[in-house]
Design a protein around this motif. Sequence first.
Motif, short mmCIF file in Angstrom:
data_model
loop_
_atom_site.label_atom_id
_atom_site.label_comp_id
_atom_site.label_asym_id
_atom_site.label_seq_id
_atom_site.Cartn_x
_atom_site.Cartn_y
_atom_site.Cartn_z
N GLY A 156 -56.88 -34.95 -68.43
CA GLY A 156 -56.12 -35.27 -67.29
C GLY A 156 -56.58 -35.67 -66.15
N SER A 164 -50.28 -35.22 -65.82
CA SER A 164 -51.02 -33.87 -66.72
C SER A 164 -50.52 -32.67 -66.18
N ARG A 165 -50.76 -32.23 -64.88
CA ARG A 165 -50.65 -30.96 -64.34
C ARG A 165 -49.16 -30.60 -64.58
N LEU A 282 -57.71 -30.65 -67.35
CA LEU A 282 -57.38 -31.12 -66.12
C LEU A 282 -58.99 -31.31 -65.35
N ALA A 286 -56.46 -34.05 -60.12
CA ALA A 286 -55.49 -33.47 -60.86
C ALA A 286 -55.27 -31.88 -60.95
N ALA A 287 -56.47 -31.20 -60.69
CA ALA A 287 -56.38 -29.82 -60.73
C ALA A 287 -56.72 -29.27 -59.25
#
Length: 397
Positions: A156, A164-165, A282, A286-287
Amino acid sequence: MRTQVAIIGAGPAGLMLGHLLDLYGIDSVILENRSKDYVVDRVRAGVLEQPVVDLMVQTGIGTRLMREGLRHEGVHFAFGGTRRHINFVEHTGKAIWVYGQNEVVRDLIAAREATGQPLHFEVEEVAVHDVESGHPSVTYCHDGAAHRLEADFIAGCDGFHGISRPAFPAGMLRGFERVYPFAWLGILAHAAPSSEELVYSLHERGFALFSMRTPQITRLYLQCATDDDIANWPDERIWSELQLRLSTSDGWKPNEGEIFQKGITPMRSFVAEPMQWGRLFLAGDAAHIVPPTGAKGLNLAVADVRVLADGLSRYYKGDGETALQAYSDTCLGRIWKVQRFSWWMTSMLHRQSEGVDFDLRRQMAELDYVTSSKAAMTSLAENYVGLDLNVPVPPGS
Ligand code: RFL
Ligand code: PHB
């Protein structure tokens, strides 16, 4: 359709991951919901840490960077009318490079296209499935047709607003966040940079940053209100505010020129823990998000995918899932150090709120200390040029 690693997002994280995996001989498919032009033209970061520059050179995508990138040995800090320089090379032996994120993305797309490995733009309705099984998949629509991509793993790399998250089950993921009570107004101008290196300024009217993209283009930022509207900022107001906040008593000031891009960016610190759920990993924005004051977002995204590519390569060499178990903890150790640095730079350099003069005096004293103590300059320099990352470069690159 089947691949080894399905990568969602063609920003720096997704493209660099695809590049490293290719060097390890691992197949991937990259799915991006925007168009190629949009991804390349998006105006974003400008500063590369030494480890990212080294990686690009060592993995065969550094030719243009070496030719067109601007190597900077340090940065300036302006406060109280003075301008002080911190020399990174002197304190750490390392430098930073000014090379637009657009150019990094352009180089990575060219490398990807040369391999013939799939990179699909303008895909829609991307969703992840069966992440906790050994057979995850990604569904999406492309050119009016629905597709299912089966993979061993999903990365992701779809930025802060991706899918994704949010796909992590409720309660699995903990978010740590700080939203700042100010934003950045950024411009690009056709003006030759009047300083060879960046100038970070704290002024009683707020923060300002002098940066650049090329020997003809200056990049400048101003602290503004979070609810500010770009319509409130005609060019004349931007220039007069920049001159006020950046000019120093040695006569230095930014050159003016035609403004050809402007926008307002909110400031946020955010970390999601853990960065793995089953076979979904991730990476990059995204993270986590850092406020841009430390110039770390892109660099952190590259650090994550280096750890991920290394873990995946060891998985395929036969180490099994254990090769990937440390991914989240390994990345988070670095991420929190970089969060600390970005938060600290942001707190030191921004006007906290109107009328809090104690803070302004304290921040000026901190800048005086940071630009005069050898220990403090070394600490700032080693964070700015990039903390060491103990991850091997793919063989044969
Ligand atoms: P990106 O670049 O956001 O890429 C994510 C990609 O995923 C796509 N996507 C999807 N694709 C398929 N399906 C979906 N559902 C999708 N949803 C999204 C998006 O279209 C996009 O192409 O994340 P990545 O790869 O993690 O890279 C992170 C960096 O872009 C970011 O951290 C930096 O730009 C931050 N940043 C800076 N970083 C630095 O290292 N140095 C700097 O000097 C610096 N300056 C900055 C910055 C960011 C800024 N803004 C605008 C936020 C200055 C600014 C003003
Ligand atoms: C940029 O050139 O866009 C830039 C430079 C330094 C920062 C943030 C952005 O800290």
